[in-house]
Each structure stands twice: as structure tokens, then as C-alpha cells.
Design a protein around this motif. Sequence first.
Motif, mmCIF file in Angstrom:
data_model
loop_
_atom_site.group_PDB
_atom_site.id
_atom_site.type_symbol
_atom_site.label_atom_id
_atom_site.label_comp_id
_atom_site.label_asym_id
_atom_site.label_seq_id
_atom_site.Cartn_x
_atom_site.Cartn_y
_atom_site.Cartn_z
ATOM 1 N N GLN A 1 -6.998 -4.121 -6.692
ATOM 2 C CA GLN A 1 -6.243 -3.049 -7.351
ATOM 3 C C GLN A 1 -5.324 -2.359 -6.347
ATOM 4 O O GLN A 1 -4.134 -2.138 -6.620
ATOM 5 C CB GLN A 1 -7.237 -2.051 -7.947
ATOM 6 C CG GLN A 1 -6.625 -0.978 -8.798
ATOM 7 C CD GLN A 1 -7.707 -0.099 -9.426
ATOM 8 O OE1 GLN A 1 -8.867 -0.481 -9.522
ATOM 9 N NE2 GLN A 1 -7.324 1.073 -9.831
ATOM 10 N N ASN A 2 -5.866 -2.029 -5.177
ATOM 11 C CA ASN A 2 -5.073 -1.383 -4.134
ATOM 12 C C ASN A 2 -3.982 -2.314 -3.601
ATOM 13 O O ASN A 2 -2.863 -1.879 -3.309
ATOM 14 C CB ASN A 2 -5.971 -0.919 -2.984
ATOM 15 C CG ASN A 2 -6.836 0.240 -3.380
ATOM 16 O OD1 ASN A 2 -6.554 0.959 -4.330
ATOM 17 N ND2 ASN A 2 -7.936 0.424 -2.664
ATOM 18 N N ARG A 3 -4.293 -3.597 -3.498
ATOM 19 C CA ARG A 3 -3.319 -4.562 -2.986
ATOM 20 C C ARG A 3 -2.155 -4.746 -3.965
ATOM 21 O O ARG A 3 -1.005 -4.878 -3.557
ATOM 22 C CB ARG A 3 -4.021 -5.900 -2.703
ATOM 23 C CG ARG A 3 -3.147 -6.935 -2.035
ATOM 24 C CD ARG A 3 -2.656 -6.444 -0.674
ATOM 25 N NE ARG A 3 -1.819 -7.431 -0.050
ATOM 26 C CZ ARG A 3 -0.518 -7.597 -0.307
ATOM 27 N NH1 ARG A 3 0.097 -6.834 -1.189
ATOM 28 N NH2 ARG A 3 0.179 -8.522 0.319
ATOM 29 N N ARG A 4 -2.452 -4.734 -5.279
ATOM 30 C CA ARG A 4 -1.388 -4.810 -6.275
ATOM 31 C C ARG A 4 -0.504 -3.568 -6.213
ATOM 32 O O ARG A 4 0.724 -3.666 -6.327
ATOM 33 C CB ARG A 4 -1.969 -4.976 -7.689
ATOM 34 C CG ARG A 4 -2.514 -6.360 -7.958
ATOM 35 C CD ARG A 4 -2.806 -6.574 -9.426
ATOM 36 N NE ARG A 4 -3.739 -5.609 -9.984
ATOM 37 C CZ ARG A 4 -5.057 -5.742 -10.014
ATOM 38 N NH1 ARG A 4 -5.621 -6.825 -9.490
ATOM 39 N NH2 ARG A 4 -5.812 -4.819 -10.559
ATOM 40 N N ALA A 5 -1.113 -2.414 -5.985
ATOM 41 C CA ALA A 5 -0.343 -1.169 -5.856
ATOM 42 C C ALA A 5 0.567 -1.235 -4.627
ATOM 43 O O ALA A 5 1.724 -0.807 -4.674
ATOM 44 C CB ALA A 5 -1.284 0.027 -5.763
ATOM 45 N N LYS A 6 0.043 -1.801 -3.532
ATOM 46 C CA LYS A 6 0.846 -1.952 -2.319
ATOM 47 C C LYS A 6 2.017 -2.902 -2.572
ATOM 48 O O LYS A 6 3.146 -2.637 -2.146
ATOM 49 C CB LYS A 6 -0.028 -2.506 -1.189
ATOM 50 C CG LYS A 6 0.697 -2.720 0.117
ATOM 51 C CD LYS A 6 -0.242 -3.274 1.173
ATOM 52 C CE LYS A 6 0.472 -3.555 2.466
ATOM 53 N NZ LYS A 6 -0.430 -4.139 3.476
ATOM 54 N N GLU A 7 1.752 -3.986 -3.283
ATOM 55 C CA GLU A 7 2.805 -4.958 -3.606
ATOM 56 C C GLU A 7 3.907 -4.312 -4.439
ATOM 57 O O GLU A 7 5.091 -4.515 -4.203
ATOM 58 C CB GLU A 7 2.181 -6.136 -4.369
ATOM 59 C CG GLU A 7 3.090 -7.311 -4.529
ATOM 60 C CD GLU A 7 3.264 -8.115 -3.255
ATOM 61 O OE1 GLU A 7 4.202 -8.924 -3.216
ATOM 62 O OE2 GLU A 7 2.488 -7.940 -2.293
ATOM 63 N N LYS A 8 3.506 -3.506 -5.404
ATOM 64 C CA LYS A 8 4.460 -2.812 -6.265
ATOM 65 C C LYS A 8 5.305 -1.826 -5.460
ATOM 66 O O LYS A 8 6.520 -1.723 -5.636
ATOM 67 C CB LYS A 8 3.696 -2.084 -7.369
ATOM 68 C CG LYS A 8 4.552 -1.439 -8.417
ATOM 69 C CD LYS A 8 3.683 -0.820 -9.494
ATOM 70 C CE LYS A 8 4.500 -0.150 -10.561
ATOM 71 N NZ LYS A 8 3.656 0.473 -11.594
ATOM 72 N N LYS A 9 4.649 -1.120 -4.547
ATOM 73 C CA LYS A 9 5.344 -0.150 -3.701
ATOM 74 C C LYS A 9 6.350 -0.850 -2.789
ATOM 75 O O LYS A 9 7.482 -0.378 -2.615
ATOM 76 C CB LYS A 9 4.319 0.620 -2.867
ATOM 77 C CG LYS A 9 4.877 1.732 -2.027
ATOM 78 C CD LYS A 9 3.761 2.444 -1.291
ATOM 79 C CE LYS A 9 4.289 3.556 -0.415
ATOM 80 N NZ LYS A 9 3.221 4.225 0.326
#
Length: 115
Positions: free
Chosen positions: A83-91
Motif C-alpha cells: 500500500q505504501n509502495r503504491r502511494a510512493k509510485e503515485k507520488k
Amino acid sequence: AVVSTQSTGMTNFFNPSGHYDHYTDDIYSYNHYTIKPRKRTSKQQREVLEKVFATTMKPDTALRKRLAEYLTMTPREVQIWFQNRRAKEKKLAKKSPTEDSPIPQNQKHTQQFNN
């Protein structure tokens, strides 16, 4: 950790300090209001998780469970990592302009009105 209050004689399930107590914790006294210490992923865990992330950004339950067993993590910790990694990718995607768009994002809006 269950704390007894002297004045009312009732049991208080809230941890007054707000910190997680490793010594009095057991599976029967779970309190979702306590703040658990942050668990950092090791370099080896991160390498495996990144390889899987390159293949699939949203692993299913079975894959999360297998990863958790292999990496000595809980399935929930694996889920949160993704979940955190997807958020980082989006950012990161927001920060870098897309290759198919030569006009920076902040100039697209003004260009529409100048035409």
C-alpha cells in the motif's frame, strides 16, 4: 495491557501512556488503541518485495501470505508495505512530467486560455 482503575474498580482497556508494552502483551490482551513500535523492513526483505512489486502492484491474499511466511512478516505488514509502495509510485508519477506530454503540468492550464 489491562490497567485497573482504583476509583471505580472497573477495568480500563486503554493504555494511559499510549505506548506499546512488549512485556505484558499477549494474544488475549490485544488493544487496537495502543501504538505499536514501527517495524522497519530489512534490506533483504525490501529487495524481495521490490522484485514482486515490479511484477504485480497488488498481490492477492495467497501471495501476501506466502511472502509473509518467506520474509518472516505478517500478511498485514506485507499488505501495508505494498500500500505504501503504491502511494510512493503515485507520488513519483506526479512529480515527474510524463514523457508523452512535453508541456509541464503547471503550464497546461494557462496554455488552454491563451489559445
